[in-house]
Design a protein around this motif. Structure first.
Motif, mmCIF file in Angstrom:
data_model
loop_
_atom_site.group_PDB
_atom_site.id
_atom_site.type_symbol
_atom_site.label_atom_id
_atom_site.label_comp_id
_atom_site.label_asym_id
_atom_site.label_seq_id
_atom_site.Cartn_x
_atom_site.Cartn_y
_atom_site.Cartn_z
ATOM 1 N N GLU A 10 0.814 -1.221 0.000
ATOM 2 C CA GLU A 10 0.000 0.000 0.000
ATOM 3 C C GLU A 10 0.849 1.274 0.000
ATOM 4 O O GLU A 10 0.310 2.378 -0.040
ATOM 5 C CB GLU A 10 -0.914 -0.003 1.233
ATOM 6 C CG GLU A 10 -1.933 -1.129 1.214
ATOM 7 C CD GLU A 10 -2.684 -1.283 2.526
ATOM 8 O OE1 GLU A 10 -2.381 -0.559 3.505
ATOM 9 O OE2 GLU A 10 -3.571 -2.151 2.578
ATOM 10 N N PRO A 12 2.928 4.492 -0.939
ATOM 11 C CA PRO A 12 3.045 5.388 -2.097
ATOM 12 C C PRO A 12 4.495 5.419 -2.592
ATOM 13 O O PRO A 12 5.428 5.205 -1.821
ATOM 14 C CB PRO A 12 2.633 6.755 -1.548
ATOM 15 C CG PRO A 12 2.497 6.620 -0.087
ATOM 16 C CD PRO A 12 2.602 5.187 0.290
ATOM 17 N N ILE A 14 7.421 7.717 -4.623
ATOM 18 C CA ILE A 14 7.826 9.034 -5.119
ATOM 19 C C ILE A 14 9.153 8.877 -5.851
ATOM 20 O O ILE A 14 9.848 7.872 -5.692
ATOM 21 C CB ILE A 14 7.953 10.079 -3.982
ATOM 22 C CG1 ILE A 14 9.040 9.664 -2.974
ATOM 23 C CG2 ILE A 14 6.620 10.303 -3.289
ATOM 24 C CD1 ILE A 14 9.382 10.740 -1.967
ATOM 25 N N PHE A 22 9.872 4.253 -2.035
ATOM 26 C CA PHE A 22 8.574 4.012 -1.415
ATOM 27 C C PHE A 22 8.522 4.738 -0.074
ATOM 28 O O PHE A 22 9.511 4.819 0.648
ATOM 29 C CB PHE A 22 8.273 2.514 -1.260
ATOM 30 C CG PHE A 22 9.319 1.725 -0.524
ATOM 31 C CD1 PHE A 22 9.328 1.660 0.859
ATOM 32 C CD2 PHE A 22 10.279 1.014 -1.219
ATOM 33 C CE1 PHE A 22 10.281 0.926 1.543
ATOM 34 C CE2 PHE A 22 11.244 0.277 -0.551
ATOM 35 C CZ PHE A 22 11.241 0.241 0.836
ATOM 36 N N HIS A 24 7.118 4.790 3.583
ATOM 37 C CA HIS A 24 6.644 3.732 4.471
ATOM 38 C C HIS A 24 6.874 4.144 5.928
ATOM 39 O O HIS A 24 7.852 4.830 6.225
ATOM 40 C CB HIS A 24 7.410 2.437 4.145
ATOM 41 C CG HIS A 24 6.859 1.246 4.828
ATOM 42 N ND1 HIS A 24 7.332 0.818 6.036
ATOM 43 C CD2 HIS A 24 5.866 0.397 4.475
ATOM 44 C CE1 HIS A 24 6.654 -0.254 6.408
ATOM 45 N NE2 HIS A 24 5.760 -0.527 5.484
ATOM 46 N N GLU A 179 4.811 0.667 -8.447
ATOM 47 C CA GLU A 179 4.209 -0.080 -7.335
ATOM 48 C C GLU A 179 5.254 -0.970 -6.681
ATOM 49 O O GLU A 179 6.172 -1.469 -7.330
ATOM 50 C CB GLU A 179 3.064 -0.960 -7.843
ATOM 51 C CG GLU A 179 1.870 -0.170 -8.335
ATOM 52 C CD GLU A 179 0.707 -1.079 -8.742
ATOM 53 O OE1 GLU A 179 0.741 -2.289 -8.421
ATOM 54 O OE2 GLU A 179 -0.222 -0.572 -9.363
#
Length: 189
Positions: A10, A12, A14, A22, A24, A179
């Motif tokens: 899940e 995001p 950048i 990611f 996190h 992803e």
């Protein structure tokens, strides 16, 4: 590692200077870090790491602090944080830290020759931080008993592997088409 796996899926993504990063709770402190996720990670580290005869946990600031503090509390092993601030204390060791998107100086204090250490970090990506930390600990004469990173981002240069160091991880991921993809949900042993 169900919570860790789900939270990574899940996360995001950048981009920083062409590097896909990611966002996190373990590596960035956001979104919020749920206690259950931290607990799952700490239990995973305690199960995976070689803890016998460890005198001290060593972690680079800043995002290794929360993980290492929790492991310290659970194991009664003292903790030393490698800081980005120079104090000028006797025996302070300066190291250059290079990541996928930045370069900084870091400083190790209060780690002595012959001490047996466990090195903990949040993310192993390019390996720049951990390679510099491990080389500096070698120079000090500390004995690195084990090294554990919570998350390993695969697919690029890894300076830790290139330097011949072995790092255990809890989970290995890659970023593909914007992803996070789980490469190995059990990490490196």
């Amino acid at each position: 590692m169900d919570q860790l796996k789900q939270s990574l899926l899940e996360a995001p993504i950048i981009e920083k200077n062409g590097y896909h990063y990611f966002v996190h709770p373990i590596s960035d402190g956001l979104p919020k870090l749920e206690p259950g996720l931290l607990r799952e990670i700490v239990i995973g580290i305690i199960r995976k790491a070689e803890l016998e005869n460890v005198d001290r946990i060593v972690t680079p600031a800043a995002m290794g602090i929360h993980i290492s503090t929790a492991v310290s509390l659970m194991t009664d092993i003292p903790l030393t944080v490698i800081r980005k601030r120079e104090y000028g204390l006797e025996d302070e060791v300066s190291i250059s830290q290079q990541t996928g998107y930045s370069e900084n100086e870091m400083y190790i204090n209060d780690v002595r020759e012959g001490e047996r250490v466990l090195v903990l970090d949040d993310v192993l990506s390019t390996g720049g931080t951990l390679a510099a930390v491990l080389a500096a600990l070698d120079d000090i004469g500390a004995e690195v008993i084990d090294t554990v990173a919570v998350i390993k981002k695969v697919g690029g240069e890894n300076k830790v592997d290139d330097a011949g160091y072995d790092v255990k991880t809890l989970i290995n991921v890659d970023v593909v088409d914007g992803e996070v993809v789980i490469v190995d949900e059990h990490g490196d042993h």
